[in-house]
Scaffold this active site. Structure first.
Site, PDB file in Angstrom:
ATOM      1  N   LYS A  35     120.437 -12.513  92.958  1.00 39.88           N
ATOM      2  CA  LYS A  35     120.821 -13.220  91.725  1.00 39.88           C
ATOM      3  C   LYS A  35     122.242 -12.849  91.324  1.00 39.88           C
ATOM      4  O   LYS A  35     123.049 -13.716  90.970  1.00 39.88           O
ATOM      5  CB  LYS A  35     119.890 -12.806  90.571  1.00 39.88           C
ATOM      6  CG  LYS A  35     118.655 -13.655  90.436  1.00 39.88           C
ATOM      7  CD  LYS A  35     117.926 -13.364  89.120  1.00 39.88           C
ATOM      8  CE  LYS A  35     116.600 -14.083  89.121  1.00 39.88           C
ATOM      9  NZ  LYS A  35     115.760 -13.795  87.973  1.00 39.88           N
ATOM     10  N   LEU A 153     114.084 -19.975  72.608  1.00 41.24           N
ATOM     11  CA  LEU A 153     114.619 -21.127  73.360  1.00 41.24           C
ATOM     12  C   LEU A 153     113.526 -21.796  74.188  1.00 41.24           C
ATOM     13  O   LEU A 153     112.542 -21.165  74.566  1.00 41.24           O
ATOM     14  CB  LEU A 153     115.773 -20.698  74.271  1.00 41.24           C
ATOM     15  CG  LEU A 153     115.520 -19.736  75.439  1.00 41.24           C
ATOM     16  CD1 LEU A 153     114.854 -20.388  76.626  1.00 41.24           C
ATOM     17  CD2 LEU A 153     116.846 -19.133  75.874  1.00 41.24           C
ATOM     18  N   CYS A 260     105.495 -18.604  79.210  1.00 41.56           N
ATOM     19  CA  CYS A 260     105.319 -18.032  77.864  1.00 41.56           C
ATOM     20  C   CYS A 260     103.943 -18.273  77.255  1.00 41.56           C
ATOM     21  O   CYS A 260     103.219 -17.322  76.984  1.00 41.56           O
ATOM     22  CB  CYS A 260     106.396 -18.575  76.938  1.00 41.56           C
ATOM     23  SG  CYS A 260     108.021 -17.935  77.377  1.00 41.56           S
ATOM     24  N   LYS A 321     107.093 -28.211  83.091  1.00 43.78           N
ATOM     25  CA  LYS A 321     107.513 -29.269  82.174  1.00 43.78           C
ATOM     26  C   LYS A 321     108.835 -29.825  82.692  1.00 43.78           C
ATOM     27  O   LYS A 321     109.453 -29.221  83.578  1.00 43.78           O
ATOM     28  CB  LYS A 321     107.633 -28.737  80.752  1.00 43.78           C
ATOM     29  CG  LYS A 321     108.736 -27.716  80.566  1.00 43.78           C
ATOM     30  CD  LYS A 321     108.860 -27.332  79.103  1.00 43.78           C
ATOM     31  CE  LYS A 321     110.059 -26.439  78.900  1.00 43.78           C
ATOM     32  NZ  LYS A 321     110.298 -26.121  77.507  1.00 43.78           N
TER      33      LYS A 321
END
Ligand code: NAD
Length: 408
Positions: A35, A153, A260, A321
């Protein structure tokens, strides 16, 4: 100010980039070399609209840098954000091992006064634990001030939410530490709510659990609407027009997923059980959510008379989503597993997620020469799907407002 963010995931990276864009000097620390190497080249390891542009802008302004070196990250930091993962443990509680490691890293490396800001979603009282741990490790008379600043967020809208969110919650025991953290966000058009630390920790869990309740509620209403020949979208609009209820999160479908809601509902339910204050509504929400994806799969298998062997199923959407590449707890993974376990072949298309072995390259490939199509994520690409001769199971109510299981 000089800020270090521990963890360059969805939350840490966005936090670091936004703070650098506000003019702070930000160092992002991660243990994941791959990363950090990508980020050093200005490549975002996650898909989030607008993020890569902002990373590059602030690399050029020399306001953001990326490292795996703790010493380098902490040596001059005035504020350290912890934004590592807090996944679900086997018992349902939040697994704090990444947070614990980050705290140990701070304890063993930082040699000056610093404010530590908890961005990760953590159980109530974690801030107290961090404070005790850091103070018991401190070598001389270093001061650590622990502030809770939970993140709200939405993946896919992360930058929009950072710049124009509903609120920034800052939970601090020492007013000056809260003031310093609040000042970091000057320049954002977001109201600030100041609380004590435990309240801030609870606001995050209570908010996520409430949103999950809303989703499971409309899903169960949708199931009843289907039996009674009622259009649930009209019902949702009618309900949502009441300002006490609100229209958002009243979109029926195959249930919530992501990194989440599943783990945060489990974690707060666990806290309720642990403290003998059961959260029965949240417990039911979790069950209803699991049931919703099972119900969807049962509709599919029933349509084929219980036999999926030899069938080819097109799956539209993999991410949990739209507008994200996040697959964590995505209903698509459950469906793929079930379909394959029952002998079906799966051809899946997602505009962003491309790495699963079931992935094909286009909507056409996923929808032609298949026995049925499952619409799983409501990407805008799928909303105008024009298919006449194949059965579509619309798991997100985007094609036919009459129902999730519409036969086309
Ligand atoms: P993530 O898994 O995407 O990222 C976590 C990062 O932390 C990883 O890159 C990992 O390598 C790194 N990391 C772990 N231990 C480390 C250490 N000791 N030192 C340095 N780096 C380390 O997680 P995320 O989705 O960004 O979530 C982070 C936290 O924010 C969680 O508590 C989550 O519940 C919360 N949160 C997430 C969202 C969301 O939409 N993803 C929204 C609000 C709150």
């Amino acid at each position: 100010m000089k800020i270090t963010v521990i963890g360059t995931g969805y939350v840490g990276l966005v936090t670091g980039v936004v703070l650098s864009d506000l003019g702070h000097q930000v160092t992002c620390l991660d243990i994941d070399k791959q990363k950090i190497n990508l980020l050093k080249q200005g490549i975002s390891p996650i898909y989030e609209p607008g993020l890569e542009e902002l990373i590059n802008k602030n690399i050029q302004r020399q306001l953001i840098s990326f490292t795996i070196d703790k010493q380098e990250a902490f040596s001059t930091a005035e504020v350290i954000f912890i934004a590592v993962g807090t996944p679900q443990s086997e018992q349902g509680a939040a697994d704090l091992s990444y947070v614990e490691q980050a705290v140990k890293d701070i304890a063993s490396t930082v040699d000056h006064d610093v404010i530590v800001v908890m961005k990760s979603t953590v159980p109530i009282g974690t801030g107290d634990w961090v404070e005790n741990t850091l103070h018991s490790h401190k070598s001389s008379n270093i001061n650590f001030y622990i502030v809770s600043n939970p993140e709200f967020l939405r993946e896919g809208f992360a930058l929009q939410d950072s710049y124009n969110g509903d609120r920034i919650v800052i939970g601090a025991q020492e007013e000056h530490a809260g003031n310093t953290v609040q000042a970091l966000f000057n320049g954002l058009k977001v109201p600030v709510i100041r609380t004590n630390r435990r309240s801030a920790e609870m606001i995050k869990y209570a908010s996520n659990a409430f949103l999950a309740v809303k989703i499971s509620y409309i899903n169960e209403i949708a199931n009843l609407c289907e039996k009674l020949d009622v259009n649930v979208l009209e019902v949702a609009d009618g309900m949502g027009a009441d300002r006490r209820i609100g229209r958002s999160f009243l979109n029926p479908g195959i249930g919530y997923g992501g990194s989440c809601f599943p783990k945060d509902t489990e974690a707060i339910a666990y806290l309720g059980r642990e403290h003998n204050a059961p959260l029965t509504i949240v417990e039911s929400t979790i069950k209803a959510n699991q049931r919703q994806r099972e119900l969807f799969f049962e509709k599919v298998i029933d349509y084929f008379g219980g036999v999926l062997k030899g069938k080819t199923i097109g799956l539209l959407g993999l991410a949990f989503k739209p507008n994200t590449d996040d697959l964590r707890e995505a209903p698509s993974l459950y469906l793929i597993e079930q379909l394959k376990r029952h002998g079906a072949t799966v051809k899946a298309y997602d505009p962003i997620v491309k790495h699963l072995e079931e992935c094909v390259d286009s909507i056409e490939e996923a929808t032609q020469a298949v026995d049925a199509i499952l619409l799983v994520t409501e990407w805008k690409e799928f909303v105008n799907l024009d298919i006449e001769d194949t059965k579509i199971f619309d798991g997100r109510y985007v094609l036919k407002p009459q129902g999730m299981y519409s036969i086309l």
